[in-house]
Scaffold this active site. Structure first.
Site, short mmCIF file in Angstrom:
data_model
loop_
_atom_site.label_atom_id
_atom_site.label_comp_id
_atom_site.label_asym_id
_atom_site.label_seq_id
_atom_site.Cartn_x
_atom_site.Cartn_y
_atom_site.Cartn_z
N CYS A 143 46.62 42.64 33.69
CA CYS A 143 45.72 43.61 33.07
C CYS A 143 45.38 44.65 34.13
CB CYS A 143 44.45 42.93 32.57
SG CYS A 143 43.53 42.17 33.91
N HIS A 192 37.26 39.30 39.74
CA HIS A 192 36.21 38.50 39.08
C HIS A 192 34.79 38.94 39.47
CE1 HIS A 192 38.99 35.72 37.53
NE2 HIS A 192 39.23 35.03 38.62
N GLU A 241 33.87 34.40 37.52
CA GLU A 241 33.28 35.65 37.01
C GLU A 241 31.83 35.39 36.55
OE1 GLU A 241 35.33 37.74 33.72
OE2 GLU A 241 33.31 38.18 33.01
N THR A 260 34.10 38.37 30.28
CA THR A 260 35.05 39.37 29.75
C THR A 260 36.21 38.76 28.96
OG1 THR A 260 36.24 39.35 31.85
CG2 THR A 260 34.63 41.11 31.54
N ASN A 268 48.12 31.72 28.07
CA ASN A 268 48.17 33.02 27.38
C ASN A 268 49.60 33.45 27.10
OD1 ASN A 268 48.83 35.54 29.19
ND2 ASN A 268 47.72 34.12 30.50
#
Ligand code: F3S
Length: 283
Positions: A12, A76, A128, A166, A224
């Site tokens: 990302c 993070h 995070e 997030t 993922n």
């Protein structure tokens, strides 16, 4: 044969920015470089950085190892006390906390200053979330399950400020917020979920509809990537889960005129490029 790579394949924006920064520091700095925790959960990247001299610190308790080196704060983010320690010990640092996470830090600091009860929807052990907690001036609560939401009781009557980790699942976030809302506190709900994962999944679906062959690149244990594979397979039966160009086989491309490539969140750009090149040249 047309080869199309999904725009949001792989890292990302926040992770890419952090990893690129470490490589840039290696090139431009003579000082020793340390990352506070592994920069990303991808062994090959961490090993490559280690081979280039970058060391991973397990926590601020290891700051004495740094000397006149540089510490990189990863995407993070960290709590306020970590910045204070770095400054007290006069350690040089580069902060590559993702801007989406920094935004949550600012919200939590501001709202807790007003006396609000901070509720973070997320996993309390995730770095995070640990970092976000570290910006609250009131005692923050971390809620991950409906049982925890049912049992929650604020410390004071100043109302709640609810934020999210997030990467939390949106439907679960909504469900937990609904439980808290039934309790009729004065709530300020801020959906701080990042849409990088959602974008990657949506794009994979669109590409798989178009392609005759789909390649999904990612580590064997990456959940993922597995999810991307399932989404792709649903739209394109000719979907393959690969880890590197070594896994490519000419049978995958028989009578294909359009090949789509996507990749999980911890797949480095280099591997995506290698696969792409290999497909273009060899098949
Ligand atoms: Fe990545 Fe930042 Fe979102 S690190 S998942 S872009 S919050």
């Amino acid at each position: 044969m047309i080869v199309k790579v999904a725009e949001h394949a792989g890292f990302c924006f926040g992770v890419r920015r952090a990893v690129d920064k470490v490589y840039e520091l290696i090139e431009t700095q003579d000082k020793k470089i340390f990352t506070l925790g592994p920069i990303i959960h991808n062994e090959s990247v961490v090993e490559d950085l280690e081979a280039k001299g970058v060391q991973v610190l397990q926590g601020p308790e290891e700051f004495e190892k740094v000397g006149d080196g540089i510490v990189v704060i990863r995407s993070h983010g960290v709590g306020k006390s970590v910045y204070q320690k770095l400054e007290e010990q006069q350690i040089a640092y580069v902060d590559v906390t993702c801007p989406n996470v920094l935004k949550i830090h600012r919200i939590v600091e501001r709202e807790s200053k007003k006396g609000k009860n901070i509720v973070i929807i997320g996993n309390a052990r995730h770095p995070e979330v640990v970092g976000i907690c570290g910006w609250s001036l009131t005692t923050p609560a971390v809620i991950e399950t409906s049982e925890e939401a049912e049992a929650y009781c604020p410390e004071n009557d100043n109302g709640l400020c609810i934020v999210s980790q997030t990467t939390f699942n949106y439907n679960k976030f909504k469900e937990l917020v609904e439980i808290l809302e039934k309790k009729r506190y004065d709530n300020n709900v801020l959906n701080t979920i990042c849409n990088a994962t959602e974008d990657r999944q949506r794009e994979t679906k669109e590409l798989a509809r178009e392609a005759d062959t789909m390649l999904v690149i990612g580590g064997k244990h990456s959940s993922n990537t597995q999810k991307l594979y399932e989404i792709s397979k649903h739209e394109c039966g000719n979907t393959y889960y690969i880890q590197s160009p070594v896994d490519l086989d000419s049978e995958m491309f028989q009578s294909s005129s359009c090949v789509g490539i996507t990749a999980g969140a911890s797949t480095p750009n280099k591997i995506i490029e290698e696969v792409q090149k290999h497909v273009r040249i060899k098949f």
